[in-house]
Design an enzyme around this catalytic site. Structure first.
Site, mmCIF file in Angstrom:
data_model
loop_
_atom_site.group_PDB
_atom_site.id
_atom_site.type_symbol
_atom_site.label_atom_id
_atom_site.label_comp_id
_atom_site.label_asym_id
_atom_site.label_seq_id
_atom_site.Cartn_x
_atom_site.Cartn_y
_atom_site.Cartn_z
ATOM 1 C CD GLU A 211 -1.296 -0.693 4.022
ATOM 2 O OE1 GLU A 211 -2.113 -1.280 4.141
ATOM 3 O OE2 GLU A 211 -1.243 0.490 4.466
ATOM 4 C CG HIS A 249 8.783 23.134 4.174
ATOM 5 N ND1 HIS A 249 8.140 23.332 2.363
ATOM 6 C CD2 HIS A 249 8.709 24.084 4.908
ATOM 7 C CE1 HIS A 249 7.359 24.691 3.005
ATOM 8 N NE2 HIS A 249 8.020 25.223 4.126
#
Lengths: 292, 383
Positions: A211, A249
């Site tokens: 997955e 980030h």
């Protein structure tokens, strides 16, 4: 043959005082699994509930008295780190962790502690594993599995059952089915289990159920391309999942576009793996791979 | 669990990381009060929402007088940034910024450890910088044992450009303290961006993000206090309180109810494959009982975007008869007007089929056929 567990596995269950643990212990015993002891610090009796299984408060005793060689852990998440370490200190080489919700930091420590050792940890947050007709260590529904030569590795429980149902209906029995779990840090990765299937004569082909998230499927693709000698079919769940609601980030800097369904599917295809579009395709893909 | 900037800064302060003077305000009056408490009413007003791109959306502005504080805070409060309405702003003293740097620690699942990321060039373009000039973004691999070792920081700081050398000690302390917070709070991410150097040479955490490992919240109880109602989608909050794993998706109309995360994602994929649009991801979890199924159905029924409900259960440990009981209870209590497609297979499925057939509810055994039916129904109503 099979991998990790078989008819001679001697299993101790850690976290055996709970209702869930006992229900699954009785299911495993019905399947023919050798459950040699139940462990829970809360035990005050000699037997585990209504079962004919000796009860202990520490694992050490169960290993000494009953030669347990495999531990199955149902201990609640806050105590799971302790339970896994207990198994490691007792010299248990096969540890299957069903527990869901273990902090990532705890699993990171366990992984580093066992680095380079011959210990096999399966899970956490997994349904366990089964060698059909011989041994079931976990919470998988035994009746859908059938003895055979397909190895199955999966990050998800119910998706495994879905696919195994298709395999069994198509007459494709399984050598061993391993639920490696859905957590970010897994005891065993796809590559770890693929290595075992590669060495197992009774496994003729492998089904891999992955997955989105992480890069273990990509690492598996590299391993398959370079070392794996048997046919592989795969399904990757999460093609339609929206990009994760991540913050900051740093995640984007280190992941740099890896871990998506597309990246995994293309890596696997490049490695020669037959990738199914929907779960229904898996059985046919495996059949045609075996007939090549 | 993600924290707001003001919450992250509160934790920074607790761990000795310097942050600008400031406070959170829930109204214009409060914002004015905070601005008045500073020597000068020169402040920055920052929307507090759990999403990125606040600056670009106009949620971060400077105010140089009390009039401006009043005007700008009233503009930002109530503003919509992505799916969030701004309910609170952080009012901080303006900083005289000489330099913007970047510092973060992140759990690195692929390497089974942590990473520190540091750059002398911080700001919103840091991802771009990492792509185009990777040598300007320094990374340090940290192992769970022994953790961060001081020499690793010295190595990084030895690479500082000459004009920044004088800030090495301040940055070193920031790194150590941020790492301590990262480990002690079981954070998956702690980020300071920008880490600023002021004109008088101080290192200050000017903006910050913290995410905490949900599985470790039990041992970080102080962090749970940071969970605020307005920061969550109401349906997602209800789902969390009912111990359901639910994510709302934009633009879909098929509400999915599935057991297991992998099968839930697969169900969405199969719906998409046949041309439908899933409205949500919902994982019932392992041991779903009738009550649990009913709670889950309620969340999907309450979602106005949903016109068709698709229940997909593979009964391994979950018993299909209990799922059927949950469906029947929900039908009675919730007055469900939406179309429903049910797929049940596995443990006790025969009993479940009988229970549902008595109420004239048909059941599918194969996921694919059921998904096709759900897509068909969702489209018929869409017209």
């Amino acid at each position: 043959m099979s991998i990790i567990i078989n008819s001679s596995s001697r299993i101790a269950v850690q976290g055996a005082a709970g209702v869930e643990g006992q229900f699954h212990m009785s299911e495993m015993i019905k399947y023919g699994t050798k459950i040699v002891a139940g462990i829970d610090p809360a035990f005050q009796t000699d037997k585990v509930g209504d079962l004919d299984v000796p009860a202990y408060t520490t694992l050490k005793k169960a290993v000494e008295e009953h030669n347990a060689d495999t531990s199955l852990i149902f201990v609640p998440a806050p105590f799971a780190y302790d339970a896994i370490m207990e198994a490691l200190y007792c010299g248990i080489k096969k540890i299957i962790v069903i527990t869901e919700g273990i902090p990532v930091n705890d699993m990171m420590k366990i992984k580093q502690y066992t680095k380079g050792s011959d210990v096999v940890i399966v899970g956490p947050n997994c349904p366990g594993l089964i060698t059909p007709g011989e041994c079931k260590a976990g919470i998988l529904p035994g009746h859908i599995f059938k003895k055979g030569s397909i190895g199955v590795i999966s990050r998800s429980g119910t998706l495994t059952y879905e696919i195994v149902q298709h395999l069994t209906e198509a007459g494709l029995g399984q050598s061993t089915c391993v639920g490696i779990g859905g957590d970010p840090v897994q005891g065993s990765t796809f590559v770890d289990i693929l290595k075992q299937f590669n060495a197992d004569d009774d496994t003729k082909a492998v089904v891999m159920l992955g997955e989105i998230g992480g890069v273990e499927e990509e690492k598996a693709a590299d391993y398959i391309r370079d070392h794996f000698t048997k046919p592989v079919a795969a399904f990757i769940a999460g093609k339609s999942a929206p990009p994760g609601k991540t913050m900051g980030h740093a995640g984007a800097i280190i992941s740099a576009g890896k871990g998506t369904a597309e990246a995994k599917i293309s890596a696997l295809k490049e490695a020669g793996v037959a990738v199914a579009v929907i779960p229904d395709d898996i059985a046919d893909l495996i059949k045609s791979e075996l007939n090549k | 669990m993600n924290l707001n900037e003001f919450q992250a800064k509160e934790l920074f302060s607790k761990f000795g990381l310097p942050v600008p003077n400031g406070k959170v305000a829930w109204s214009t009056e409060e914002a004015l009060g905070i601005a008045k408490s500073f020597p000068e009413p020169k402040v920055v007003i920052k929307a507090q929402v759990l999403t990125g791109g606040r600056g670009k959306a106009g949620g971060v502005k400077l105010a140089n007088s009390l009039e401006e504080v009043e005007k700008i805070s009233s503009e930002i409060l109530g503003m919509k940034i992505k799916e969030f309405t701004v309910k609170k702003v952080l009012v901080e003293e303006q900083m005289s910024i000489e330099k913007e740097m970047y510092l973060s620690f992140i759990q690195d699942r692929d390497n089974r450890g942590y990473r520190m990321i540091f750059s002398e060039e911080g700001g919103v373009e840091i991802e771009e910088l990492a792509r185009t000039q990777p040598d300007k973004v320094m990374m340090v691999q940290i192992e769970p044992f022994p953790g961060l070792v001081p020499f690793q920081l010295r190595e990084v700081l030895s690479k500082l450009s000459p004009e920044n050398k004088k800030h090495a000690r301040g940055i070193y302390q920031m790194m150590n303290k941020l790492y301590k917070l990262f480990i002690e709070k079981d954070a998956t991410l702690t980020e300071i961006n920008p880490l600023i150097i002021t004109s008088d040479g101080k290192c200050i955490a000017c903006d910050g993000k913290i995410s905490i490992d949900n599985s470790a919240l039990y041992r970080n109880k102080d962090v749970i206090e940071y969970r605020l109602p307005e920061d969550e989608n109401p349906l997602e909050r209800e789902a969390r309180e009912k111990q359901l794993n639910y994510v709302k998706l934009d633009g879909g109309n098929i509400g999915c109810l599935v057991n297991g995360a992998g099968l839930a994602m697969t169900t969405m994929d199969v719906i998409k494959h046949f041309g439908g649009e899933p409205a949500n991801f919902l994982d019932l979890g392992g041991g779903a009982k009738a009550e649990h199924v009913k709670n889950a159905l309620k969340i999907i029924v309450d979602d106005d975007d949903v016109n068709t409900i698709f229940i997909n259960i593979f009964g391994g440990i979950v018993r299909c008869d209990l799922v059927a009981e949950g469906i029947l209870n929900a039908k009675k209590e919730l007055d469900i007007k939406k179309e429903m497609v049910i797929r049940l297979l596995g443990t006790n499925d025969k009993i479940a089929y009988e229970m549902l057939e008595k109420e004239n509810i048909s059941v599918f055994t194969a996921m694919t056929a059921a998904a096709k039916e759900a897509v068909k129904l969702s489209k018929q109503q869409g017209v």
